[in-house]
Design a protein around this motif. Structure first.
Motif, PDB file in Angstrom:
ATOM      1  N   ASP A  66       1.537  -1.335  -0.038  1.00 30.94           N
ATOM      2  CA  ASP A  66       0.149  -0.173   0.383  1.00 30.94           C
ATOM      3  C   ASP A  66       0.719   1.184   0.039  1.00 30.94           C
ATOM      4  OD1 ASP A  66      -2.103  -1.139   0.599  1.00 30.94           O
ATOM      5  OD2 ASP A  66      -2.659  -1.257   2.412  1.00 30.94           O
ATOM      6  N   ASP A  67       0.429   2.718  -0.771  1.00 31.49           N
ATOM      7  CA  ASP A  67       0.808   3.695  -0.008  1.00 31.49           C
ATOM      8  C   ASP A  67       1.448   4.205   0.559  1.00 31.49           C
ATOM      9  OD1 ASP A  67       0.875   3.679  -3.321  1.00 31.49           O
ATOM     10  OD2 ASP A  67      -0.945   5.133  -2.888  1.00 31.49           O
ATOM     11  N   PHE A  68       2.577   4.008   1.066  1.00 39.99           N
ATOM     12  CA  PHE A  68       3.453   4.225   2.226  1.00 39.99           C
ATOM     13  C   PHE A  68       3.855   6.161   1.704  1.00 39.99           C
ATOM     14  CE2 PHE A  68       6.011   2.184   1.036  1.00 39.99           C
ATOM     15  CZ  PHE A  68       7.357   2.994   1.330  1.00 39.99           C
ATOM     16  N   THR A  69       3.766   7.094   3.273  1.00 34.73           N
ATOM     17  CA  THR A  69       4.166   7.806   3.596  1.00 34.73           C
ATOM     18  C   THR A  69       5.988   7.828   3.850  1.00 34.73           C
ATOM     19  OG1 THR A  69       2.891   9.214   3.683  1.00 34.73           O
ATOM     20  CG2 THR A  69       4.378  10.623   4.156  1.00 34.73           C
ATOM     21  N   VAL A  70       6.838   8.470   3.220  1.00 35.33           N
ATOM     22  CA  VAL A  70       8.444   8.698   4.015  1.00 35.33           C
ATOM     23  C   VAL A  70       8.324  10.250   4.821  1.00 35.33           C
ATOM     24  CG1 VAL A  70      10.613   9.007   3.753  1.00 35.33           C
ATOM     25  CG2 VAL A  70       9.273   7.629   1.935  1.00 35.33           C
ATOM     26  N   ILE A  71       8.513   9.540   6.708  1.00 33.55           N
ATOM     27  CA  ILE A  71       8.397  10.620   7.676  1.00 33.55           C
ATOM     28  C   ILE A  71       9.943  11.269   7.686  1.00 33.55           C
ATOM     29  CG2 ILE A  71       6.503  10.016   7.564  1.00 33.55           C
ATOM     30  CD1 ILE A  71       8.293   8.964  11.156  1.00 33.55           C
ATOM     31  N   ALA A  72      10.575  10.963   7.300  1.00 33.37           N
ATOM     32  CA  ALA A  72      12.037  11.238   7.434  1.00 33.37           C
ATOM     33  C   ALA A  72      13.663  11.262   5.888  1.00 33.37           C
ATOM     34  CB  ALA A  72      12.685  10.686   7.898  1.00 33.37           C
ATOM     35  N   ASN A  73      13.962  12.333   5.995  1.00 30.68           N
ATOM     36  CA  ASN A  73      15.208  12.088   4.964  1.00 30.68           C
ATOM     37  C   ASN A  73      16.297  13.002   5.779  1.00 30.68           C
ATOM     38  OD1 ASN A  73      14.326  14.655   4.043  1.00 30.68           O
ATOM     39  ND2 ASN A  73      12.884  14.177   3.147  1.00 30.68           N
ATOM     40  N   LEU A  74      17.352  12.479   5.161  1.00 25.97           N
ATOM     41  CA  LEU A  74      18.557  13.205   5.954  1.00 25.97           C
ATOM     42  C   LEU A  74      18.347  15.055   5.443  1.00 25.97           C
ATOM     43  CD1 LEU A  74      21.436  13.472   6.632  1.00 25.97           C
ATOM     44  CD2 LEU A  74      22.434  12.676   4.569  1.00 25.97           C
ATOM     45  N   GLN A  75      17.559  16.055   3.967  1.00 27.36           N
ATOM     46  CA  GLN A  75      17.599  17.313   4.029  1.00 27.36           C
ATOM     47  C   GLN A  75      17.091  17.154   5.355  1.00 27.36           C
ATOM     48  OE1 GLN A  75      19.544  18.648   1.868  1.00 27.36           O
ATOM     49  NE2 GLN A  75      19.455  20.276   3.258  1.00 27.36           N
ATOM     50  N   ASP A  76      15.999  16.678   5.405  1.00 28.98           N
ATOM     51  CA  ASP A  76      14.788  17.785   6.585  1.00 28.98           C
ATOM     52  C   ASP A  76      15.248  16.834   7.002  1.00 28.98           C
ATOM     53  OD1 ASP A  76      12.039  18.762   6.516  1.00 28.98           O
ATOM     54  OD2 ASP A  76      11.979  16.228   7.598  1.00 28.98           O
ATOM     55  N   PHE A  77      16.071  16.536   8.076  1.00 28.90           N
ATOM     56  CA  PHE A  77      16.783  16.401   9.387  1.00 28.90           C
ATOM     57  C   PHE A  77      17.339  16.954   9.441  1.00 28.90           C
ATOM     58  CE2 PHE A  77      19.779  14.723  12.057  1.00 28.90           C
ATOM     59  CZ  PHE A  77      18.751  13.843  13.067  1.00 28.90           C
ATOM     60  N   GLN A  78      18.475  17.929   8.345  1.00 30.69           N
ATOM     61  CA  GLN A  78      19.154  18.832   8.704  1.00 30.69           C
ATOM     62  C   GLN A  78      18.438  19.970   8.613  1.00 30.69           C
ATOM     63  OE1 GLN A  78      22.162  17.582   5.485  1.00 30.69           O
ATOM     64  NE2 GLN A  78      23.258  16.844   6.927  1.00 30.69           N
ATOM     65  N   ASP A  79      17.625  20.225   7.656  1.00 30.65           N
ATOM     66  CA  ASP A  79      16.882  21.298   7.210  1.00 30.65           C
ATOM     67  C   ASP A  79      16.570  22.099   8.399  1.00 30.65           C
ATOM     68  OD1 ASP A  79      17.626  21.589   4.899  1.00 30.65           O
ATOM     69  OD2 ASP A  79      15.414  21.190   3.870  1.00 30.65           O
ATOM     70  N   LEU A  80      16.656  20.626   9.710  1.00 30.67           N
ATOM     71  CA  LEU A  80      15.803  21.099  10.834  1.00 30.67           C
ATOM     72  C   LEU A  80      16.644  21.609  12.315  1.00 30.67           C
ATOM     73  CD1 LEU A  80      12.107  18.468  10.526  1.00 30.67           C
ATOM     74  CD2 LEU A  80      12.533  21.537  10.697  1.00 30.67           C
TER      75      LEU A  80
END
Length: 102
Positions: A66-80
């Motif tokens: 089933d479709d699922f959402t990826v809630i983590a990625n390296l760029q987002d981690f660093q942007d925060l």
């Protein structure tokens, strides 16, 4: 062997037999990482030529997910505001995941 694992021991020889040696097959319910002759207690005989066979498994050509959402990625981690080194800090990773689930 794992706790509660089923084991099936069979032989192609008839019972009783006068043949020697007597080949046996030992089939485990689940995978076994390490098994050697010292794992067995043998009375009135010996164990030799222990061989590991190829396990039976089923290969699937495709799998429906089933479709699922990826809630983590390296760029987002660093942007925060997290650094590359925070990736190795379990508390920082957990904090990030919790913030994404909120």
């Amino acid at each position: 062997m794992g706790w509660g694992q089923n084991v099936q021991i069979t032989s192609p020889e008839s019972n009783p037999t006068t043949n020697s040696p007597i080949p046996i097959n030992i089939n485990f319910e689940d995978g076994v990482d390490v098994l050697n002759e010292t794992d067995f207690n043998v009375s009135n005989g010996n164990l030799q030529n222990l061989q590991r066979g190829v396990p039976e498994y089923e290969n699937f050509e495709s799998l429906n997910v089933d479709d699922f959402t990826v809630i983590a990625n390296l760029q987002d981690f660093q942007d925060l505001g997290y650094s590359y080194f925070d990736l190795f800090d379990e508390e920082k990773r957990e904090e990030y995941i919790v913030s994404k689930l909120a």
